[in-house]
Design a protein around this motif. Structure first.
Motif, PDB file in Angstrom:
ATOM      1  N   THR A  88       0.846  -1.198   0.000  1.00 14.29           N
ATOM      2  CA  THR A  88       0.000   0.000   0.000  1.00 14.29           C
ATOM      3  C   THR A  88       0.881   1.248   0.000  1.00 14.29           C
ATOM      4  N   PRO A  89       0.623   2.202  -0.896  1.00 14.17           N
ATOM      5  CA  PRO A  89       1.456   3.409  -0.930  1.00 14.17           C
ATOM      6  C   PRO A  89       1.229   4.277   0.305  1.00 14.17           C
ATOM      7  N   PRO A  90       2.235   5.043   0.723  1.00  8.19           N
ATOM      8  CA  PRO A  90       2.051   5.940   1.869  1.00  8.19           C
ATOM      9  C   PRO A  90       1.037   7.026   1.548  1.00  8.19           C
ATOM     10  N   SER A  91       0.299   7.451   2.559  1.00  6.33           N
ATOM     11  CA  SER A  91      -0.740   8.454   2.342  1.00  6.33           C
ATOM     12  C   SER A  91      -0.210   9.877   2.378  1.00  6.33           C
ATOM     13  N   MET A  92       0.975  10.056   2.928  1.00  6.09           N
ATOM     14  CA  MET A  92       1.544  11.400   3.084  1.00  6.09           C
ATOM     15  C   MET A  92       2.905  11.476   2.385  1.00  6.09           C
ATOM     16  N   PRO A  93       3.283  12.671   1.892  1.00  3.50           N
ATOM     17  CA  PRO A  93       4.625  12.845   1.333  1.00  3.50           C
ATOM     18  C   PRO A  93       5.699  12.549   2.377  1.00  3.50           C
ATOM     19  N   VAL A  94       6.855  12.090   1.919  1.00  2.00           N
ATOM     20  CA  VAL A  94       7.982  11.775   2.801  1.00  2.00           C
ATOM     21  C   VAL A  94       8.928  12.967   2.821  1.00  2.00           C
ATOM     22  N   ASP A  95       9.102  13.583   4.000  1.00  3.09           N
ATOM     23  CA  ASP A  95       9.962  14.758   4.149  1.00  3.09           C
ATOM     24  C   ASP A  95      11.339  14.299   4.628  1.00  3.09           C
ATOM     25  N   LEU A  96      12.365  14.494   3.782  1.00  3.54           N
ATOM     26  CA  LEU A  96      13.719  14.069   4.132  1.00  3.54           C
ATOM     27  C   LEU A  96      14.541  15.169   4.797  1.00  3.54           C
ATOM     28  N   GLY A  97      13.982  16.382   4.889  1.00  3.54           N
ATOM     29  CA  GLY A  97      14.651  17.443   5.626  1.00  3.54           C
ATOM     30  C   GLY A  97      15.881  18.007   4.937  1.00  3.54           C
ATOM     31  N   TYR A  98      16.684  18.745   5.704  1.00  2.06           N
ATOM     32  CA  TYR A  98      17.880  19.431   5.207  1.00  2.06           C
ATOM     33  C   TYR A  98      18.742  19.793   6.408  1.00  2.06           C
ATOM     34  N   GLU A  99      19.959  20.276   6.147  1.00  3.41           N
ATOM     35  CA  GLU A  99      20.863  20.686   7.228  1.00  3.41           C
ATOM     36  C   GLU A  99      21.762  21.804   6.718  1.00  3.41           C
ATOM     37  N   VAL A 100      21.864  22.889   7.483  1.00  4.80           N
ATOM     38  CA  VAL A 100      22.795  23.965   7.153  1.00  4.80           C
ATOM     39  C   VAL A 100      24.175  23.564   7.675  1.00  4.80           C
ATOM     40  N   ILE A 101      25.160  23.527   6.778  1.00  9.38           N
ATOM     41  CA  ILE A 101      26.510  23.083   7.117  1.00  9.38           C
ATOM     42  C   ILE A 101      27.437  24.297   7.181  1.00  9.38           C
ATOM     43  N   GLN A 102      27.930  24.611   8.382  1.00 13.21           N
ATOM     44  CA  GLN A 102      28.846  25.732   8.573  1.00 13.21           C
ATOM     45  C   GLN A 102      30.282  25.301   8.264  1.00 13.21           C
ATOM     46  N   ARG A 103      30.904  26.010   7.300  1.00 12.36           N
ATOM     47  CA  ARG A 103      32.309  25.742   6.981  1.00 12.36           C
ATOM     48  C   ARG A 103      33.060  27.067   6.855  1.00 12.36           C
ATOM     49  N   GLY A 104      34.185  27.029   6.144  1.00 10.45           N
ATOM     50  CA  GLY A 104      35.118  28.150   6.196  1.00 10.45           C
ATOM     51  C   GLY A 104      34.783  29.371   5.374  1.00 10.45           C
ATOM     52  N   THR A 105      33.757  29.327   4.503  1.00 11.49           N
ATOM     53  CA  THR A 105      33.452  30.511   3.692  1.00 11.49           C
ATOM     54  C   THR A 105      32.516  31.484   4.390  1.00 11.49           C
TER      55      THR A 105
END
Length: 346
Positions: free
Chosen positions: A319-336
């Motif tokens: 059975t297919p999922p009833s809701m969209p799948v949210d995979l999120g995100y992440e802000v990556i702090q680096r040297g710039t």
């Protein structure tokens, strides 16, 4: 001397099963639903398939199961660095099934998008995966009547047709700009390229965060409706500095543009991170530029892997999922970029 199969005889699924002393259903399950057989048995079956040269008969399958065993994958551009990560996830998941992938590109053209979807549907696919859909009425009508399961990799503010997986690009961009503000930047520019749903949503997020902070200035926004590249990033930084000479940070639609900004800043003798630079996608080179690139990490490999996994499971009767799948995100702090105030970083 053992009998050798004539070159005109096709190795069948039953032949593989007989050679292993198992049922044809077990062989089929190892290909279609690998999680339902032991790893040892699945590997024995795969080895025997390679040894005997078994090739699925897609025409016979189409008659028996009403689909060809092929999943059509449509993307705006197959050669973009961001989409390559999605493709790696697709390939990793599909290789343990007996389904196969057929790729096509819409080249950001809504008419070509419709043409390619019609072509897929004419071939009785097992399913269709769409990345970066333009959301035009003609396209959506085709998908609503599709006789096969459909999965979209989308911005999650959209209402998809069929199953959906993705992230919210507006929220991700707004989080990145708020991070830049927390780093002490105030004159934050936005550089963008090809106008599609994702780039528009990233611009919305930028505008939202700048408005919240009372920092909005139209002179800080520079874009060109052209494919993004390192070269375009160099050119857009030049235009931005002419429009807003006091710009102290640049948020880019993607990492290609951000790398171009970094190269151009170094060519002009601009100190980084005094001029802050933030990209989007966290492509492979982002952690290894000099200095490493602050960016927004989007799980592109997982998007591809899980999108195809959804399709395979539904093709196999789940059975297919009833809701969209949210995979999120992440802000990556680096040297710039400078570290946020109060973090204690040097």
């Amino acid at each position: 001397m053992p009998h050798r199969r004539a070159r005109t005889e096709r190795v069948t699924l039953q032949d593989v099963a007989d050679a292993l002393g198992v049922s044809a259903i077990t062989v089929s399950r190892a290909l279609r639903e690998p999680e339902k057989v032991s790893e040892d048995l699945r590997q024995r079956i795969l080895n025997k398939i390679d040894e005997m040269g078994y090739v699925p008969d897609l025409a016979a399958r189409a008659l028996a199961s009403r689909h060809s065993g092929v999943i059509g994958v449509l993307a705006p551009a197959l050669t973009s660095h961001a989409h390559l990560g999605i493709m790696r996830g697709i390939e990793e998941r599909v290789r343990t099934s007996d389904l196969r992938i057929q790729y096509a590109s819409s080249r950001h053209d809504p008419e070509e998008e419709i043409r390619q979807i019609r072509l897929f549907l004419s071939q009785h696919p097992a399913g269709i995966l769409l990345s970066g859909l333009q959301e035009r009425d003609g396209t959506l009508d085709l998908l609503r009547t599709a006789p096969c399961p459909v999965v979209q990799i989308v911005d999650l503010h959209l209402t998809p047709v069929g199953m959906a997986i993705g992230t919210n690009h507006c929220h991700a961009a707004a989080s990145a700009v708020r991070h830049l503000i927390a780093c002490g930047y105030r004159r934050i520019g936005l550089l963008g390229g090809t106008r599609d749903v994702r780039s528009e949503r990233r611009q919305e997020g930028y505008c939202l965060a700048m408005q919240e902070a009372g920092l909005t200035d139209s002179a800080l926004v520079v874009s060109e409706d052209a494919p993004t590249s390192v070269q375009l990033g160099c050119q857009l930084l030049q235009r931005l500095r002419r429009q807003a000479p006091d710009v102290d940070c640049v948020f880019c639609q993607n990492d290609d543009l951000a790398l171009g900004v970094l190269f151009e800043a170094q060519r002009l003798g601009l100190a980084v991170p005094e001029l802050g630079i933030c990209g989007y996608n966290d492509l492979g080179f982002a952690a290894y530029s000099q200095p490493p690139l602050t960016t927004v990490r989007v799980p592109r490999f997982e998007m591809g892997y899980r999108a195809i996994d959804l399709l395979i499971r539904v093709v196999n009767g789940e059975t297919p999922p009833s809701m969209p799948v949210d995979l999120g995100y992440e802000v990556i702090q680096r040297g710039t970029t400078r570290p946020p105030a109060g973090t204690g970083a040097p």
